[in-house]
Write a protein that holds these residues in place. Sequence first.
Motif, PDB file in Angstrom:
ATOM      1  N   VAL A 256       0.863  -1.182   0.000  1.00 55.19           N
ATOM      2  CA  VAL A 256       0.000   0.000   0.000  1.00 55.19           C
ATOM      3  C   VAL A 256       0.898   1.229   0.000  1.00 55.19           C
ATOM      4  O   VAL A 256       1.891   1.285   0.742  1.00 55.19           O
ATOM      5  N   GLY A 257       0.558   2.211  -0.826  1.00 53.15           N
ATOM      6  CA  GLY A 257       1.398   3.393  -0.902  1.00 53.15           C
ATOM      7  C   GLY A 257       0.669   4.583  -1.472  1.00 53.15           C
ATOM      8  O   GLY A 257      -0.541   4.553  -1.702  1.00 53.15           O
ATOM      9  N   SER A 258       1.427   5.651  -1.739  1.00 52.03           N
ATOM     10  CA  SER A 258       0.842   6.879  -2.250  1.00 52.03           C
ATOM     11  C   SER A 258       1.794   7.545  -3.232  1.00 52.03           C
ATOM     12  O   SER A 258       2.987   7.252  -3.270  1.00 52.03           O
ATOM     13  N   ALA A 259       1.239   8.451  -4.020  1.00 50.98           N
ATOM     14  CA  ALA A 259       2.019   9.250  -4.965  1.00 50.98           C
ATOM     15  C   ALA A 259       1.158  10.417  -5.429  1.00 50.98           C
ATOM     16  O   ALA A 259      -0.068  10.391  -5.301  1.00 50.98           O
ATOM     17  N   GLY A 260       1.791  11.433  -5.984  1.00 53.63           N
ATOM     18  CA  GLY A 260       1.082  12.582  -6.527  1.00 53.63           C
ATOM     19  C   GLY A 260       1.659  12.971  -7.865  1.00 53.63           C
ATOM     20  O   GLY A 260       2.615  12.358  -8.343  1.00 53.63           O
ATOM     21  N   LEU A 267       5.766   3.869  -0.100  1.00 49.41           N
ATOM     22  CA  LEU A 267       5.006   2.794   0.531  1.00 49.41           C
ATOM     23  C   LEU A 267       4.833   3.060   2.018  1.00 49.41           C
ATOM     24  O   LEU A 267       5.717   3.624   2.665  1.00 49.41           O
ATOM     25  N   VAL A 268       3.678   2.669   2.558  1.00 45.31           N
ATOM     26  CA  VAL A 268       3.444   2.851   3.988  1.00 45.31           C
ATOM     27  C   VAL A 268       4.240   1.812   4.771  1.00 45.31           C
ATOM     28  O   VAL A 268       4.606   0.759   4.246  1.00 45.31           O
ATOM     29  N   ASP A 269       4.473   2.121   6.020  1.00 43.90           N
ATOM     30  CA  ASP A 269       5.179   1.194   6.899  1.00 43.90           C
ATOM     31  C   ASP A 269       4.145   0.478   7.762  1.00 43.90           C
ATOM     32  O   ASP A 269       3.840   0.887   8.877  1.00 43.90           O
ATOM     33  N   ALA A 270       3.575  -0.594   7.212  1.00 46.02           N
ATOM     34  CA  ALA A 270       2.520  -1.328   7.910  1.00 46.02           C
ATOM     35  C   ALA A 270       3.118  -2.461   8.729  1.00 46.02           C
ATOM     36  O   ALA A 270       3.982  -3.186   8.244  1.00 46.02           O
ATOM     37  N   PRO A 271       2.657  -2.645   9.967  1.00 47.55           N
ATOM     38  CA  PRO A 271       3.134  -3.774  10.777  1.00 47.55           C
ATOM     39  C   PRO A 271       2.893  -5.100  10.055  1.00 47.55           C
ATOM     40  O   PRO A 271       1.806  -5.359   9.557  1.00 47.55           O
ATOM     41  N   ARG A 291      -9.801  11.907   4.823  1.00 47.78           N
ATOM     42  CA  ARG A 291      -8.592  11.739   5.628  1.00 47.78           C
ATOM     43  C   ARG A 291      -8.109  10.299   5.729  1.00 47.78           C
ATOM     44  O   ARG A 291      -6.901  10.029   5.618  1.00 47.78           O
ATOM     45  N   PHE A 292      -9.022   9.358   5.941  1.00 49.45           N
ATOM     46  CA  PHE A 292      -8.606   7.982   6.206  1.00 49.45           C
ATOM     47  C   PHE A 292      -8.724   7.108   4.959  1.00 49.45           C
ATOM     48  O   PHE A 292      -9.691   7.204   4.205  1.00 49.45           O
ATOM     49  N   GLY A 311       0.410   9.161   7.368  1.00 53.70           N
ATOM     50  CA  GLY A 311       0.927   7.983   6.683  1.00 53.70           C
ATOM     51  C   GLY A 311       1.027   6.775   7.581  1.00 53.70           C
ATOM     52  O   GLY A 311       1.592   5.742   7.178  1.00 53.70           O
ATOM     53  N   GLN A 312       0.464   6.847   8.775  1.00 49.00           N
ATOM     54  CA  GLN A 312       0.558   5.761   9.745  1.00 49.00           C
ATOM     55  C   GLN A 312      -0.684   4.883   9.726  1.00 49.00           C
ATOM     56  O   GLN A 312      -1.797   5.358   9.518  1.00 49.00           O
ATOM     57  N   VAL A 313      -0.477   3.597   9.959  1.00 49.44           N
ATOM     58  CA  VAL A 313      -1.587   2.661  10.089  1.00 49.44           C
ATOM     59  C   VAL A 313      -2.281   2.916  11.425  1.00 49.44           C
ATOM     60  O   VAL A 313      -1.622   2.960  12.477  1.00 49.44           O
ATOM     61  N   VAL A 314      -3.616   3.085  11.394  1.00 54.93           N
ATOM     62  CA  VAL A 314      -4.366   3.373  12.622  1.00 54.93           C
ATOM     63  C   VAL A 314      -5.292   2.227  13.027  1.00 54.93           C
ATOM     64  O   VAL A 314      -5.872   2.242  14.109  1.00 54.93           O
ATOM     65  N   GLY A 315      -5.442   1.237  12.155  1.00 53.38           N
ATOM     66  CA  GLY A 315      -6.300   0.121  12.503  1.00 53.38           C
ATOM     67  C   GLY A 315      -6.210  -1.007  11.491  1.00 53.38           C
ATOM     68  O   GLY A 315      -5.798  -0.798  10.347  1.00 53.38           O
TER      69      GLY A 315
END
Length: 370
Positions: A256-260, A267-271, A291-292, A311-315
């Motif tokens: 999972v990641g993002s770009a513009g 890429l996100v830093d997912a556990p 937002r989410f 950019g943090q995993v919240v759930g």
Amino acid sequence: MSLMVIDRRSLLLGTLAFIGTSSAGKAFASTTDSDIAYVATARRGMSDFCVLLLRVDGSIVREVPLTARGHDIAYHRPSGRVAVFARRPGAFGAAFYLDKTTPPHIFTPGEGRHYYGHGGFSQDGRLLYASEADVEGERGLIGIYDVGGGYKKIGEHQSYGVGPHEIMLLADGKTIAVGNGGLDTVPDAGRENLNVDTMEPSLAFVDAESGKLVAKHAMSGDLKSLSIRHVTQDKTGLIWFGGQWEGSPSETPQIVGSAGLDRELKLVDAPGGGKDLRGYIGAMAVSKDGRFIAASAPKAGHVLYVDSETGQVVGKSDLKDVCGLSSEGEHDFAASSGFGVIRYETAEARVISEHELQDIAFDNHLRRIS
């Protein structure tokens, strides 16, 4: 390589899948669009495919039969138009109005083309865009259809890659984001990926009017086997994507990641990383407040929630064979599964409520329409 060429030249796109007419009458019961909260493609029983129009509690308002598996749903809120695309590599689309019970209009990509299952309307509703393949040319396309002209195909843009999967018109109304999966498929070979060793996935930004390439970010190096599949946009305009890892399972990266437009892939830093998500994201969604971000991992039975501001995993929630996602409330989401479940939960993965439909297996995508 010679076998691939023979298959391509013998392509006739087979028998097209159309809406069933014999059972259509009983499926189009009278209703109003105010009852409808979601649209989803699904399988009923073992072999019957359909489009379901659902209330917010998951109960069925109306059912539109299909003779083959559907995938994603495009919706134009001002006009009430809906378009459903065949699962890749399919060759039919079905369009209808939410508030009309007449059978849908069927359209096709044309000879030598097939759909990848996704598309979207222009802001004014006059055009429909679809992710497609030029089979002989081994390239991705964005098909353009005249909605008022009976969904007649009137043009094509390049996707600037191979295997465009989800495409979306961005909030500016003039740029199309394209998740170029990098994987080549043809109807004769079913869903077999023909070029895993040479795939070049990318996220491309295309001018909707001219078809010119605005920006492109390609996976490279150790990430060349990460196929970009699904996309959504946050409140700042950033594109979030979910991928499918085609390399060794032991080397699965974050997926999972993002770009513009002017921001490189990140890429996100997912556990647990991509291994914990079993290397595949089946759908992406953004909360109503922008937002989410939600990303479903059906093979792992998880939904991952990311705060786009940090950019943090919240759930992370657990639901067997979960895939379809849609926003529900400012921070909440709806998720659907292959076992007929619709669940409502927060971005912190707190379950609000859950409903189960008997004899229904939801397909990959869920579209909120109210």
